[in-house]
Design a protein around this motif. Structure first.
Motif, PDB file in Angstrom:
ATOM      1  N   VAL A 114       0.840  -1.201   0.000  1.00  0.00           N
ATOM      2  CA  VAL A 114       0.000   0.000   0.000  1.00  0.00           C
ATOM      3  C   VAL A 114       0.878   1.255   0.000  1.00  0.00           C
ATOM      4  N   LEU A 115       1.904   1.251   0.824  1.00  0.00           N
ATOM      5  CA  LEU A 115       2.799   2.405   0.895  1.00  0.00           C
ATOM      6  C   LEU A 115       3.445   2.688  -0.461  1.00  0.00           C
ATOM      7  N   GLU A 116       3.951   1.650  -1.099  1.00  0.00           N
ATOM      8  CA  GLU A 116       4.608   1.835  -2.392  1.00  0.00           C
ATOM      9  C   GLU A 116       3.627   2.365  -3.436  1.00  0.00           C
ATOM     10  N   GLU A 117       2.451   1.797  -3.457  1.00  0.00           N
ATOM     11  CA  GLU A 117       1.449   2.220  -4.435  1.00  0.00           C
ATOM     12  C   GLU A 117       1.126   3.707  -4.290  1.00  0.00           C
ATOM     13  N   LYS A 118       0.931   4.152  -3.056  1.00  0.00           N
ATOM     14  CA  LYS A 118       0.541   5.547  -2.808  1.00  0.00           C
ATOM     15  C   LYS A 118       1.715   6.503  -3.031  1.00  0.00           C
ATOM     16  N   ALA A 277      -3.274  -5.218  12.071  1.00  0.00           N
ATOM     17  CA  ALA A 277      -3.765  -5.867  10.845  1.00  0.00           C
ATOM     18  C   ALA A 277      -5.046  -5.191  10.359  1.00  0.00           C
ATOM     19  N   GLU A 278      -5.921  -4.814  11.286  1.00  0.00           N
ATOM     20  CA  GLU A 278      -7.152  -4.125  10.920  1.00  0.00           C
ATOM     21  C   GLU A 278      -6.859  -2.787  10.267  1.00  0.00           C
ATOM     22  N   LEU A 279      -5.880  -2.060  10.812  1.00  0.00           N
ATOM     23  CA  LEU A 279      -5.511  -0.761  10.230  1.00  0.00           C
ATOM     24  C   LEU A 279      -5.007  -0.948   8.805  1.00  0.00           C
ATOM     25  N   GLY A 280      -4.263  -2.027   8.579  1.00  0.00           N
ATOM     26  CA  GLY A 280      -3.755  -2.301   7.250  1.00  0.00           C
ATOM     27  C   GLY A 280      -4.873  -2.611   6.258  1.00  0.00           C
ATOM     28  N   LYS A 281      -5.867  -3.368   6.702  1.00  0.00           N
ATOM     29  CA  LYS A 281      -7.000  -3.703   5.827  1.00  0.00           C
ATOM     30  C   LYS A 281      -7.792  -2.449   5.468  1.00  0.00           C
ATOM     31  N   ASN A 282      -7.903  -1.520   6.413  1.00  0.00           N
ATOM     32  CA  ASN A 282      -8.638  -0.278   6.156  1.00  0.00           C
ATOM     33  C   ASN A 282      -7.972   0.552   5.075  1.00  0.00           C
ATOM     34  N   LYS A 283      -6.656   0.336   4.870  1.00  0.00           N
ATOM     35  CA  LYS A 283      -5.929   1.087   3.859  1.00  0.00           C
ATOM     36  C   LYS A 283      -6.033   0.430   2.478  1.00  0.00           C
TER      37      LYS A 283
END
Length: 283
Positions: A114-118, A277-283
């Motif tokens: 997600v970080l790389e994509e953004k 893990a939940e925070l990651g899914k929210n992204k």
């Protein structure tokens, strides 16, 4: 110490976000002489967290783009929910296109993919490393772990490890373990502060003055941790060595076991890991 030479050409470091974790890492870099204050750039949307940075003598700004333009390594140190807003501000405040930047994320739960994509939408050739540090970095007793993104180089990993090792131990791990490691070391200081406060409360209940109780509780925790690290013995063995038959310590251990202290601490690490893990899914 020449900061640029020490970091092998990486002379300037930036922080997008000026809060406690950024201050802990920045403070460690300054305290050990790895960087000069003039080589650090910090952005924050308000003046709330800027006081310590101004005291350090670093460059401060409200524009995230200014930090990215002037830094070789950029720590993303805001709360995870503010990632998108911070990246939008970077895009809007950049005065010119930038390249050859290393972004180091301190955001709990946000995966490298997600970080790389953004980030690549703004800096297409950016390299990304994900880090989970903890606040004792500020006093040289931190525990940090990191995982490298797809384009991060061996040199990038060495630079990040060098910077975070100024504040304690630092180890590269698989990203599949980083949420769990963060649930232990990243969140763990808060668990230990609670334990120290509780031990102090117990001593106060039995008549020890508060300041003395807190000092003794803190030193006891510090000493026990050093015993584990420096002797290499299993914590259970060290515990047994203190518990004399029919003595005071085993009675205290019994009380802790009745209170479910082991289970509660295990559940704390599990809960923190699941939340990451939940925070990651929210992204």
């Amino acid at each position: 110490m020449d900061a640029g030479k020490t970091l092998e050409g990486v002379g300037k470091v930036g922080f997008v976000g000026a809060g406690n974790m950024a201050q802990a890492i920045g403070g460690a870099l300054l305290r050990t002489g790895l960087l000069k204050a003039s080589n650090i750039y910090v952005s924050s949307p308000s003046n709330t967290n800027k006081g310590p940075w101004i005291h350090f003598g670093t460059h401060t700004t409200t524009e995230n783009g200014c930090v990215v333009e002037n830094s070789d390594v950029i720590f993303l140190a805001m709360k995870p929910i503010y990632l998108d807003a911070a990246l939008v501000d970077i895009k809007n405040t950049l005065k010119q296109p930038v390249s050859n930047k290393l972004f180091v994320s301190l955001l709990a739960g946000v995966p490298l993919k997600v970080l790389e994509e953004k980030i690549h939408r703004i800096v297409p050739d950016a390299r990304v490393i994900r880090v989970m540090p903890n606040t004792p970095v500020l006093v040289g007793a931190g525990c940090s772990v990191f995982s490298c993104g797809t384009t991060a180089t061996k040199k990038d990993a060495e630079v990040v490890k060098m910077m975070l090792s100024t504040g304690g131990i630092c180890q590269e791990i698989s990203e599949s373990l980083i949420d769990a490691a963060g649930g232990l070391s990243g969140c763990g200081p808060a668990y230990v502060y609670l334990i120290i406060e509780a031990l102090s409360d117990g001593a106060v209940k039995m008549g020890v003055p508060r300041a003395m109780a807190t000092q003794f509780a803190s030193q006891t925790v510090l000493g026990a941790a050093k015993m584990v690290l420096e002797t290499g013995k299993h914590p259970g063995q060290l515990k047994d060595e203190v518990c004399s038959p029919g003595g005071t310590t085993i009675c205290g251990i019994h009380a802790l076991e009745k209170g479910g202290v082991r289970s509660t601490l295990m559940e704390a690490v599990e809960a923190a890991t699941k939340r990451a893990a939940e925070l990651g899914k929210n992204k």
